[in-house]
Design an enzyme around this catalytic site. Structure first.
Site, PDB file in Angstrom:
ATOM      1  N   HIS A 190     -10.470  24.863 -11.554  1.00 52.29           N
ATOM      2  CA  HIS A 190     -11.613  25.367 -10.782  1.00 52.29           C
ATOM      3  C   HIS A 190     -12.886  24.633 -11.163  1.00 52.29           C
ATOM      4  O   HIS A 190     -13.707  24.292 -10.322  1.00 52.29           O
ATOM      5  CB  HIS A 190     -11.833  26.857 -11.091  1.00 52.29           C
ATOM      6  CG  HIS A 190     -10.796  27.746 -10.480  1.00 52.29           C
ATOM      7  ND1 HIS A 190     -10.577  29.018 -10.894  1.00 52.29           N
ATOM      8  CD2 HIS A 190      -9.924  27.530  -9.480  1.00 52.29           C
ATOM      9  CE1 HIS A 190      -9.626  29.563 -10.173  1.00 52.29           C
ATOM     10  NE2 HIS A 190      -9.199  28.668  -9.314  1.00 52.29           N
ATOM     11  N   ARG A 297      -7.782  19.974   2.311  1.00 53.47           N
ATOM     12  CA  ARG A 297      -6.835  20.625   1.390  1.00 53.47           C
ATOM     13  C   ARG A 297      -7.035  22.136   1.450  1.00 53.47           C
ATOM     14  O   ARG A 297      -7.833  22.697   0.706  1.00 53.47           O
ATOM     15  CB  ARG A 297      -7.086  20.149  -0.039  1.00 53.47           C
ATOM     16  CG  ARG A 297      -6.757  18.692  -0.314  1.00 53.47           C
ATOM     17  CD  ARG A 297      -7.055  18.395  -1.779  1.00 53.47           C
ATOM     18  NE  ARG A 297      -6.436  17.182  -2.240  1.00 53.47           N
ATOM     19  CZ  ARG A 297      -7.085  16.041  -2.479  1.00 53.47           C
ATOM     20  NH1 ARG A 297      -8.384  15.966  -2.265  1.00 53.47           N
ATOM     21  NH2 ARG A 297      -6.439  14.993  -2.929  1.00 53.47           N
ATOM     22  N   ARG A 333      -4.357  20.066   6.496  1.00 53.80           N
ATOM     23  CA  ARG A 333      -3.066  20.044   5.800  1.00 53.80           C
ATOM     24  C   ARG A 333      -2.645  21.473   5.490  1.00 53.80           C
ATOM     25  O   ARG A 333      -3.454  22.254   4.984  1.00 53.80           O
ATOM     26  CB  ARG A 333      -3.169  19.237   4.508  1.00 53.80           C
ATOM     27  CG  ARG A 333      -1.818  19.159   3.792  1.00 53.80           C
ATOM     28  CD  ARG A 333      -1.852  18.257   2.599  1.00 53.80           C
ATOM     29  NE  ARG A 333      -2.578  18.859   1.488  1.00 53.80           N
ATOM     30  CZ  ARG A 333      -2.787  18.254   0.325  1.00 53.80           C
ATOM     31  NH1 ARG A 333      -2.356  17.018   0.140  1.00 53.80           N
ATOM     32  NH2 ARG A 333      -3.437  18.861  -0.647  1.00 53.80           N
ATOM     33  N   GLU A 432       4.365  11.132   0.419  1.00 52.77           N
ATOM     34  CA  GLU A 432       3.961  11.186  -0.987  1.00 52.77           C
ATOM     35  C   GLU A 432       5.156  11.346  -1.921  1.00 52.77           C
ATOM     36  O   GLU A 432       5.001  11.621  -3.103  1.00 52.77           O
ATOM     37  CB  GLU A 432       2.921  12.286  -1.211  1.00 52.77           C
ATOM     38  CG  GLU A 432       3.261  13.651  -0.672  1.00 52.77           C
ATOM     39  CD  GLU A 432       2.138  14.668  -0.877  1.00 52.77           C
ATOM     40  OE1 GLU A 432       1.166  14.389  -1.594  1.00 52.77           O
ATOM     41  OE2 GLU A 432       2.248  15.772  -0.314  1.00 52.77           O
ATOM     42  N   ASN A 455      -1.529   9.833  -4.813  1.00 53.15           N
ATOM     43  CA  ASN A 455      -1.525  10.557  -6.097  1.00 53.15           C
ATOM     44  C   ASN A 455      -0.115  11.023  -6.435  1.00 53.15           C
ATOM     45  O   ASN A 455       0.391  10.789  -7.533  1.00 53.15           O
ATOM     46  CB  ASN A 455      -2.442  11.784  -6.036  1.00 53.15           C
ATOM     47  CG  ASN A 455      -3.841  11.435  -5.597  1.00 53.15           C
ATOM     48  OD1 ASN A 455      -4.248  10.288  -5.715  1.00 53.15           O
ATOM     49  ND2 ASN A 455      -4.568  12.399  -5.076  1.00 53.15           N
ATOM     50  N   ASP A 456       0.510  11.701  -5.473  1.00 53.72           N
ATOM     51  CA  ASP A 456       1.865  12.176  -5.729  1.00 53.72           C
ATOM     52  C   ASP A 456       2.883  11.053  -5.631  1.00 53.72           C
ATOM     53  O   ASP A 456       3.885  11.059  -6.344  1.00 53.72           O
ATOM     54  CB  ASP A 456       2.222  13.315  -4.765  1.00 53.72           C
ATOM     55  CG  ASP A 456       1.687  14.643  -5.278  1.00 53.72           C
ATOM     56  OD1 ASP A 456       1.852  14.909  -6.483  1.00 53.72           O
ATOM     57  OD2 ASP A 456       1.085  15.393  -4.494  1.00 53.72           O
ATOM     58  N   ARG A 466       0.957  13.495 -13.136  1.00 50.50           N
ATOM     59  CA  ARG A 466      -0.394  12.971 -12.854  1.00 50.50           C
ATOM     60  C   ARG A 466      -1.484  13.652 -13.672  1.00 50.50           C
ATOM     61  O   ARG A 466      -2.611  13.191 -13.721  1.00 50.50           O
ATOM     62  CB  ARG A 466      -0.695  13.080 -11.352  1.00 50.50           C
ATOM     63  CG  ARG A 466      -0.742  14.492 -10.836  1.00 50.50           C
ATOM     64  CD  ARG A 466      -0.692  14.537  -9.319  1.00 50.50           C
ATOM     65  NE  ARG A 466      -1.997  14.803  -8.734  1.00 50.50           N
ATOM     66  CZ  ARG A 466      -2.197  15.105  -7.444  1.00 50.50           C
ATOM     67  NH1 ARG A 466      -1.178  15.136  -6.605  1.00 50.50           N
ATOM     68  NH2 ARG A 466      -3.392  15.352  -6.994  1.00 50.50           N
ATOM     69  N   CYS A 503      -4.747   8.772   1.919  1.00 50.84           N
ATOM     70  CA  CYS A 503      -5.709   9.788   1.494  1.00 50.84           C
ATOM     71  C   CYS A 503      -5.670  10.069  -0.011  1.00 50.84           C
ATOM     72  O   CYS A 503      -6.374  10.950  -0.498  1.00 50.84           O
ATOM     73  CB  CYS A 503      -5.524  11.078   2.280  1.00 50.84           C
ATOM     74  SG  CYS A 503      -3.933  11.850   2.004  1.00 50.84           S
TER      75      CYS A 503
END
Ligand code: PEP
Ligand code: MG
Length: 579
Positions: A190, A297, A333, A432, A455-456, A466, A503
């Site tokens: 957060h 997201r 998404r 991904e 990223n993934d 990651r 992305c």
């Protein structure tokens, strides 16, 4: 001079005197009250809980105004915990049975809650910091004193803390707090999310370093590279002052780029879109000239993890974004929950291997009510502007077909209810997972568009978590295996005429922007603050140079050589861009 490395979560360079917040917050000694004082002490606790709850609700309102309803909801969730009769019962039982002071009893109960979360496995780190936040709030109310108040500072500082709770982060005054760094925290905590939305330089996840710093020490926070330098020598300080100045000029010069196209010197046009987590970030996107939203997201609607958002709450968030983007495309998404993302899985079950488990689209396909609620809201918002639906973590063609079938079911329901939606809205998928690249030709027949989630893709290709600092050296977008997969996906997309965007964070890093253009990528979606920089790079290069460099890079067999070669070439063709 000491240099510490962590995870950069908000760019820029901050230099200033350190304000060190202690690692433990309040340390409450074990103290007892006289048996005759117990009733009065219980009343004191009850008043303190009431006050803490009122303060938390006030924070919810302030933060909701400042950063949006979803962020404010964190504090709504805190207030619910403070209000929960179970909490007061447990604390009061300790006061009555053991004659503990309300302070000690409170800290005992909440530390036990925090421990439960801590041992509940991956995905709960954010909850632990929420519990610490609640503990501090109640103790402050009991003790009638403030922990060092970081919301009302009178001179500029750089805040260093073991962990900042979400409320402390959101309370930071960006005029006085030049930057912050924490020992704890991950990219998806957060705290990191709120830091990004505030746009002050920040580095998290550094590991133990506070014992080496004293209040007032000069500290440099490099939010671009994820470095914290304590007591820099004169040369380093001078270098960073220069970098800071350069960065400021660079940012100023970027403002002028807002209305110019993202086009290479030799005329290749790239579409530049923004990634967002909160509807309030739309302003950041528009200020910087985003041509649309390439990745929304939506899992951040789950910041209030005590319940799922209603269809209306989903709809309000999406309709706000679509309306504000005024005719520009918005890719929404569907929920990407689980693993490192905020909430635990919807069953509250612990998984031994959450990254390979029931997460993301898999979770949605097993919780059709939750999935359909979100899809209904997206479809309803599709009448307000050009909306696309994108599914995360698709690993088999069957999964994509199934997800599309659910969309068709929801469309039928809406038809029956006479609710309008855009029947032709594009439905695409994230690429991904390596299987999605390998099967891209087949996926292209079922998906209307692709978005590469690097990223993934890096995580799953190289089998490297990651978020794990111990293996961070292996996590590289320049790894030849990753680059080959990207090239395969791009070629498949070209063969089938399927639009493809990137992305993941990779597209926001200058040297990789160059490489991606060279690999034939014509659309990129990046964090709002990165848009001008990426545009500047695109406008500084020739697509033909980029293609030549990409060919050279693809011939290499390791990431280190690739990065060195990219840096060298990038310097040659865009010396005025920071690389
Ligand atoms: C990605 O995996 O590259 C991506 C963009 O999605 P997220 O970072 O939300 O997992
Ligand atoms: Mg992803």
């Amino acid at each position: 001079m000491e240099i510490k490395r962590g995870i950069p979560v908000s760019p820029g360079v901050a230099i200033g005197p350190a304000m060190v917040l202690d690692a433990e917050g309040f340390r409450i000694p074990k103290r007892y009250v006289a048996p005759s004082a117990v009733p009065a002490e219980v009343r004191r606790l009850e008043h303190a809980l009431d006050r803490a709850r009122d303060e938390t609700l006030a924070s919810e309102r302030v933060i909701a105004d400042k950063l949006g309803k979803e962020t404010g909801a964190i504090f709504g969730a805190h207030a619910q915990i403070i209000k929960d009769p179970r909490l007061s019962r447990e604390i009061i039982a300790l006061i009555r049975e053991h004659h503990y002071t309300p302070e000690y009893a409170t800290s005992q109960v909440l530390r036990r809650y925090a421990e439960i979360f801590e041992h509940a496995g991956a995905g709960t780190a954010a909850r632990v910091s929420d519990i610490h936040d609640i503990e501090r709030r109640i103790l402050r109310s009991l003790l009638g004193e403030q922990r060092e108040d970081i919301s009302h500072l009178t001179s500029p500082v750089v805040v260093l803390a073991h962990d900042l709770t979400p409320s402390e982060t959101a309370d930071l005054d960006p005029h006085q707090v030049r930057g912050f760094a924490t020992e704890a925290g991950g990219r998806t905590s957060h705290t990191a999310i709120v830091a990004g939305a505030l746009e002050i330089p920040a580095v998290v996840g550094i590991g133990r370093f506070l014992t080496a710093v004293s209040g007032g020490d000069t500290v440099i926070i490099d939010g671009n590279r994820g470095e914290v330098i304590v007591n820099p020598d004169e040369t380093t300080l001078a270098q960073y002052r220069h970098t800071q100045e350069e960065f400021r000029h660079f940012e100023e010069s970027l403002v002028r780029l807002r209305d110019l196209p993202a086009e290479t010197v030799d005329g290749t046009r790239i579409t530049l879109l923004g990634n967002i987590e909160f509807p309030t970030e739309i302003d950041h996107c528009l200020e910087r000239g985003a041509e649309g939203i390439g990745l929304y997201r939506t899992e951040f609607l789950y910041l209030d993890t005590h319940r799922s958002p209603t269809e209306q709450e989903h709809y309000e968030a999406y309709s706000h974004v679509v309306r504000a983007m005024a005719g520009r495309p918005v890719v929404i998404r569907t929920l990407d929950l689980g693993a490192d993302k905020l909430a635990e899985d919807l069953d509250g079950e612990r998984e031994r291997n959450p990254f390979l488990g029931l997460r993301s689209i898999r979770l949605c396909l097993q919780h059709l009510d939750t999935f359909k609620t979100q899809l209904r809201a997206i479809l309803r918002a599709s009448t307000l502007g050009p909306v696309s639906i994108m599914f995360p973590l698709i690993s088999t063609v069957m999964e994509l077909r199934q997800a599309r079938m659910i969309v068709a079911d929801v469309m039928e329901d809406l038809d029956e209810e006479g609710i309008a939606f855009d029947r032709g809205l594009p439905i695409g998928m994230m690429i991904e997972v390596p299987s999605a690249v390998i099967m891209a030709d087949q996926f292209a027949r079922v998906a209307d568009f692709f978005s590469l989630g690097t990223n993934d893709l890096i995580q799953y290709t190289l089998a490297v978590d990651r978020n794990n600092p111990s293996v961070a050296n292996l996590f590289s977008a320049a790894d030849p295996a990753v680059l080959r997969l990207i090239r395969m996906a791009v070629r498949a997309a070209h063969r089938h005429g399927t639009p493809l965007s990137v992305c993941g964070e990779m597209s926001a890093e200058p040297i990789y922007t160059l490489l991606l253009v060279g690999l034939g990528i014509s659309s990129m979606s990046v964090a709002p603050h990165s848009i001008p920089e990426v545009k500047k790079i695109i406008r500084s290069i020739k697509a033909s140079d980029a293609a030549r460099i990409a060919r050279k890079i693809l011939a290499l067999d390791n990431a280190r050589d690739a990065v060195n070669l990219l840096r060298g070439e990038a310097h040659k063709i865009m010396p005025d861009v920071l690389t």
